[in-house]
Design a protein around this motif. Sequence first.
Motif, PDB file in Angstrom:
ATOM      1  N   ALA A  16       0.893  -0.881  -0.286  1.00 20.86           N
ATOM      2  CA  ALA A  16       0.107   0.537   0.403  1.00 20.86           C
ATOM      3  C   ALA A  16       0.872   0.891  -0.198  1.00 20.86           C
ATOM      4  N   ARG A  17       2.699   1.384   0.771  1.00 16.20           N
ATOM      5  CA  ARG A  17       2.546   2.155   0.937  1.00 16.20           C
ATOM      6  C   ARG A  17       3.837   2.859  -0.577  1.00 16.20           C
ATOM      7  N   LYS A  18       4.068   1.250  -0.754  1.00 17.10           N
ATOM      8  CA  LYS A  18       4.489   2.088  -2.342  1.00 17.10           C
ATOM      9  C   LYS A  18       3.983   2.052  -3.455  1.00 17.10           C
ATOM     10  N   ALA A  19       2.626   1.947  -3.647  1.00 10.88           N
ATOM     11  CA  ALA A  19       2.011   1.451  -4.560  1.00 10.88           C
ATOM     12  C   ALA A  19       0.857   3.398  -4.772  1.00 10.88           C
ATOM     13  N   ARG A  20       1.505   3.819  -3.223  1.00 10.76           N
ATOM     14  CA  ARG A  20       1.249   5.687  -2.883  1.00 10.76           C
ATOM     15  C   ARG A  20       2.355   6.267  -3.146  1.00 10.76           C
ATOM     16  N   HIS A  21       3.069   5.279  -3.670  1.00  6.26           N
ATOM     17  CA  HIS A  21       4.252   6.249  -3.969  1.00  6.26           C
ATOM     18  C   HIS A  21       4.885   6.883  -3.082  1.00  6.26           C
ATOM     19  N   LEU A  22       4.981   6.311  -1.450  1.00  4.53           N
ATOM     20  CA  LEU A  22       5.526   7.276  -0.091  1.00  4.53           C
ATOM     21  C   LEU A  22       6.659   6.202  -0.141  1.00  4.53           C
ATOM     22  N   THR A  23       7.497   7.108   0.652  1.00  2.42           N
ATOM     23  CA  THR A  23       8.749   6.202   1.283  1.00  2.42           C
ATOM     24  C   THR A  23       7.793   6.505   2.539  1.00  2.42           C
ATOM     25  N   LEU A  24       8.878   5.320   3.462  1.00  2.00           N
ATOM     26  CA  LEU A  24       9.037   5.160   5.137  1.00  2.00           C
ATOM     27  C   LEU A  24       9.411   6.012   5.795  1.00  2.00           C
ATOM     28  N   GLU A  25       9.787   7.681   5.454  1.00  2.00           N
ATOM     29  CA  GLU A  25       9.730   8.240   5.924  1.00  2.00           C
ATOM     30  C   GLU A  25       8.436   9.821   5.811  1.00  2.00           C
ATOM     31  N   GLN A  26       8.065   9.125   4.757  1.00  2.00           N
ATOM     32  CA  GLN A  26       7.257  10.097   4.663  1.00  2.00           C
ATOM     33  C   GLN A  26       5.519   9.081   5.661  1.00  2.00           C
ATOM     34  N   LEU A  27       5.247   7.884   4.630  1.00  2.00           N
ATOM     35  CA  LEU A  27       4.409   7.378   6.140  1.00  2.00           C
ATOM     36  C   LEU A  27       4.952   8.072   7.371  1.00  2.00           C
ATOM     37  N   ALA A  28       5.850   7.431   7.385  1.00  2.00           N
ATOM     38  CA  ALA A  28       6.420   7.536  10.144  1.00  2.00           C
ATOM     39  C   ALA A  28       5.703   9.179   9.689  1.00  2.00           C
ATOM     40  N   LYS A  29       5.469  10.018   8.764  1.00  2.00           N
ATOM     41  CA  LYS A  29       5.304  10.937   9.108  1.00  2.00           C
ATOM     42  C   LYS A  29       3.509  11.564   8.900  1.00  2.00           C
ATOM     43  N   LEU A  30       2.989  11.108   7.884  1.00  2.00           N
ATOM     44  CA  LEU A  30       1.482  10.579   7.938  1.00  2.00           C
ATOM     45  C   LEU A  30       0.716   9.996   8.756  1.00  2.00           C
ATOM     46  N   SER A  31       1.541   9.073   9.768  1.00  2.00           N
ATOM     47  CA  SER A  31       1.133   7.964  10.788  1.00  2.00           C
ATOM     48  C   SER A  31       1.279   8.544  11.623  1.00  2.00           C
ATOM     49  N   GLN A  58      -5.252   4.632   8.597  1.00  2.00           N
ATOM     50  CA  GLN A  58      -5.775   5.706   8.424  1.00  2.00           C
ATOM     51  C   GLN A  58      -5.029   6.622   7.732  1.00  2.00           C
ATOM     52  N   ALA A  59      -3.451   6.358   7.658  1.00  2.00           N
ATOM     53  CA  ALA A  59      -2.337   7.102   6.563  1.00  2.00           C
ATOM     54  C   ALA A  59      -2.537   6.675   5.329  1.00  2.00           C
ATOM     55  N   LEU A  60      -2.490   5.496   5.568  1.00  2.00           N
ATOM     56  CA  LEU A  60      -2.674   5.001   3.951  1.00  2.00           C
ATOM     57  C   LEU A  60      -4.217   4.865   3.596  1.00  2.00           C
ATOM     58  N   ASN A  61      -5.132   5.372   4.169  1.00  2.00           N
ATOM     59  CA  ASN A  61      -6.763   4.889   4.029  1.00  2.00           C
ATOM     60  C   ASN A  61      -7.196   4.117   3.235  1.00  2.00           C
ATOM     61  N   ILE A  62      -7.211   2.818   4.488  1.00  2.00           N
ATOM     62  CA  ILE A  62      -7.568   1.369   3.868  1.00  2.00           C
ATOM     63  C   ILE A  62      -7.846   0.852   4.675  1.00  2.00           C
TER      64      ILE A  62
END
Length: 189
Positions: A16-31, A58-62
């Motif tokens: 899900a993270r890669k499908a949204r083109h998010l890095t680990l750092e970006q997902l960390a900030k979102l979540s 919630q961060a990945l909207n799944i």
Amino acid sequence: MSEITPPQIGPVIQKARKARHLTLEQLAKLSGVSRSMLSQIERSETNPTFAVVWSLTQALNIEFSDLVSGDAVARKSAMLDVVPADHVPFIASLDGMCRLKILSPPALAGKTEWYLVEIEPGGALTSAPHAARTREHFTALTDGLAITAGDTTTALTTGEVARYAADVPHAIANTSDTIASGWLVVLFS
């Protein structure tokens, strides 16, 4: 009840993270989940808490059900959502003596939650205090259950309902020699 293996959510989070083109750092900030924790989750090296899983969904909207099943499994219509029985998420205690099926929708987490609880003979679901003014309502579906809230313990028989403070140490124990079960509703203030 047969032995159930917890779902491997790490690969689903990573996909899900890669499908949204998010890095680990970006997902960390979102979540709000640390980058190192995310990395461990994606590699299936750690078992995240419900709160962490909730933050990630919630961060990945799944949907939570999509996360634990690995794909979209809920049948949805404008009037009705159905989650197949084998995709209803559950929590097991570390000792395996207690199992909670999560029946409430993810959107109500931290507000109103309900569970189907099963406890092996001699097992106990012991909880630290929840937030101030939190209450639990437990309906015994079998005999052999005892509720403790603070310093008070009460035995329940089938069909009885216990309503008690959950902002103190509390527990649901199986005092019988067979699996005991009940419905648990948690009301957060």
